[in-house]
Every structure is written in C-alpha cells, then in structure tokens.
Motif scaffolding. Structure first.
Motif, short mmCIF file in Angstrom:
data_model
loop_
_atom_site.label_atom_id
_atom_site.label_comp_id
_atom_site.label_asym_id
_atom_site.label_seq_id
_atom_site.Cartn_x
_atom_site.Cartn_y
_atom_site.Cartn_z
N GLU A 75 -43.52 -8.55 17.03
CA GLU A 75 -42.75 -9.76 16.77
C GLU A 75 -41.91 -10.14 17.99
N TYR A 76 -41.33 -9.14 18.63
CA TYR A 76 -40.54 -9.39 19.83
C TYR A 76 -41.40 -10.03 20.92
N VAL A 77 -42.57 -9.46 21.16
CA VAL A 77 -43.46 -10.01 22.18
C VAL A 77 -43.87 -11.44 21.81
N TYR A 78 -44.16 -11.65 20.54
CA TYR A 78 -44.56 -12.99 20.08
C TYR A 78 -43.50 -14.03 20.42
N TYR A 79 -42.26 -13.75 20.08
CA TYR A 79 -41.20 -14.72 20.33
C TYR A 79 -40.87 -14.83 21.82
N GLN A 80 -40.87 -13.73 22.54
CA GLN A 80 -40.58 -13.78 23.97
C GLN A 80 -41.68 -14.54 24.72
N GLN A 81 -42.92 -14.35 24.29
CA GLN A 81 -44.04 -15.06 24.92
C GLN A 81 -43.90 -16.56 24.67
N GLY A 82 -43.46 -16.92 23.47
CA GLY A 82 -43.24 -18.33 23.15
C GLY A 82 -42.16 -18.97 24.00
N LEU A 83 -41.22 -18.16 24.45
CA LEU A 83 -40.15 -18.64 25.32
C LEU A 83 -40.51 -18.53 26.80
N ALA A 84 -41.71 -18.02 27.08
CA ALA A 84 -42.17 -17.76 28.44
C ALA A 84 -41.23 -16.79 29.15
N LEU A 137 -41.73 -13.47 29.19
CA LEU A 137 -42.49 -12.31 29.66
C LEU A 137 -43.58 -12.79 30.59
N PRO A 138 -43.95 -11.98 31.57
CA PRO A 138 -45.09 -12.37 32.41
C PRO A 138 -46.33 -12.54 31.53
N GLN A 139 -47.11 -13.58 31.79
CA GLN A 139 -48.25 -13.90 30.93
C GLN A 139 -49.24 -12.74 30.85
N LEU A 168 -32.51 -22.36 43.46
CA LEU A 168 -32.83 -20.97 43.84
C LEU A 168 -32.12 -19.98 42.93
N GLN A 169 -30.87 -20.27 42.59
CA GLN A 169 -30.12 -19.38 41.69
C GLN A 169 -30.75 -19.34 40.30
N ILE A 170 -31.17 -20.48 39.79
CA ILE A 170 -31.81 -20.55 38.47
C ILE A 170 -33.11 -19.76 38.50
N ASN A 171 -33.90 -19.92 39.55
CA ASN A 171 -35.16 -19.19 39.68
C ASN A 171 -34.90 -17.68 39.71
N SER A 172 -33.90 -17.27 40.44
CA SER A 172 -33.55 -15.85 40.52
C SER A 172 -33.11 -15.33 39.16
N ASN A 173 -32.30 -16.10 38.45
CA ASN A 173 -31.84 -15.68 37.13
C ASN A 173 -33.01 -15.61 36.14
N ASN A 174 -33.95 -16.53 36.24
CA ASN A 174 -35.13 -16.49 35.37
C ASN A 174 -35.92 -15.22 35.58
N LYS A 175 -36.05 -14.80 36.84
CA LYS A 175 -36.77 -13.56 37.12
C LYS A 175 -36.03 -12.35 36.55
N LEU A 176 -34.71 -12.37 36.64
CA LEU A 176 -33.92 -11.28 36.06
C LEU A 176 -34.06 -11.25 34.54
N LEU A 177 -34.06 -12.41 33.91
CA LEU A 177 -34.22 -12.47 32.46
C LEU A 177 -35.61 -12.00 32.04
N GLU A 178 -36.61 -12.34 32.83
CA GLU A 178 -37.98 -11.89 32.56
C GLU A 178 -38.05 -10.36 32.66
N ALA A 179 -37.44 -9.81 33.68
CA ALA A 179 -37.43 -8.35 33.84
C ALA A 179 -36.68 -7.70 32.68
N GLN A 180 -35.58 -8.29 32.24
CA GLN A 180 -34.82 -7.73 31.12
C GLN A 180 -35.64 -7.81 29.84
N ALA A 181 -36.35 -8.89 29.61
CA ALA A 181 -37.20 -9.02 28.42
C ALA A 181 -38.30 -7.96 28.44
N TYR A 182 -38.87 -7.71 29.59
CA TYR A 182 -39.89 -6.67 29.73
C TYR A 182 -39.30 -5.31 29.41
#
Length: 155
Positions: A87-96, A98-100, A19-33
């Motif tokens: 370029e940023y979007v390209y690399y972030q998308q490759g790392l999943a 950003l929301p698809q 659950l903690q990892i899932n929560s952190n992933n969502k925070l990282l996704e929001a930060q990337a956005y």
C-alpha cells in the motif's frame, strides 16, 4: 540599468529556487525509498529470524484453509504487515515519490506474492482494513481465482 540588474537578480533567484526544489525532491525520494525499506524489511525479518514461523507461513501460502486458527492468525497479521508495504509503494508511486524502476520492481514482487492462495484468503478476510483507491486497485489487478472462490466456500 537598475531595471536590468533587478531583472537579472529575479531570474537568478528563480533559478536558484528551482535548483533547491530539485534537490529537495531528490531528498524526499530518497526518504520515501528508505521508509519503504524500513517497512518492507520488518516482514522479511520475521521470516528470517523465526524458522518456526517460516514453516507456518509456507503452509499458509500453499494451503491457507488447512492451518490451525492460531497459525492463520499469525499469517494474517504477517500478510497485513506485508500488504501495508505494498500500500505504501502504491501511494508513493502515485505521488511520483519513488524512482520508477524501484516502483516497477516492487509491483512485480507484490504481484508474484499475491498469486499464493494464502494471500487470496487474506484479502478476502482483511480487505476492509485498506482504503480506496488501493482496495479497488487490488480487486481490479488481482481478481480472485476459481480456486480461491472454491476454497472460500469451505469456510
């Protein structure tokens, strides 16, 4: 009994960690956005806040070989800023990261942007400023047009 309690504690700890990892992933996704918006909006603000540059950019987009060297320098640096966003979007998308749906929308925006002749001239002159695999992706996805090749011959 102690083994059962111990096993249950391990399972509960693993579930909590998941659950903690899932929560952190969502925070990282929001930060990337947020990071993308910060980078991407810099270029937009340049157009919004400087009407003179907005006119120059329109000329660079449409007829990049007919602008003055100073105008092209401004446009080239603007395009560089905008391409850094792509370029940023390209690399972030490759790392999943950003929301698809967001990545799909950004790729669609950049695909339309890259259709302008100014971006073709820009890429011809500035592509060495970008590394692999982004450079190869753009070469494969947005090959030069006949018009770009003809315009490039005017240099």
């Amino acid at each position: 009994m102690a083994e059962i309690v111990g096993a249950a504690a391990v399972v509960a700890s693993v579930a909590y960690l998941g659950l903690q990892i899932n929560s952190n992933n969502k925070l990282l996704e929001a930060q990337a956005y947020f990071n993308f918006l910060s980078i991407g909006h810099q270029a937009t603000e340049m157009i919004i806040t400087d009407p003179e540059f907005a006119e120059v950019k329109l000329r660079c987009d449409a007829t990049p070989y007919d602008v003055t060297p100073a105008e092209w320098e401004r446009c080239g640096l603007f395009y560089f800023t905008e391409m850094n966003s792509f370029e940023y979007v390209y690399y972030q998308q490759g790392l999943a990261a950003l929301p698809q749906g967001f990545a799909d929308g950004a790729f669609g925006y950049y695909k339309g942007m890259l259709a302008a002749p100014g971006y073709h001239r820009f890429w011809k002159e500035y592509q060495d400023g970008y590394g692999e695999p982004f450079r190869s992706y753009l070469k494969a996805s947005f090959p030069p047009t006949d018009e770009t090749d003809a315009e490039g011959a005017r240099e």
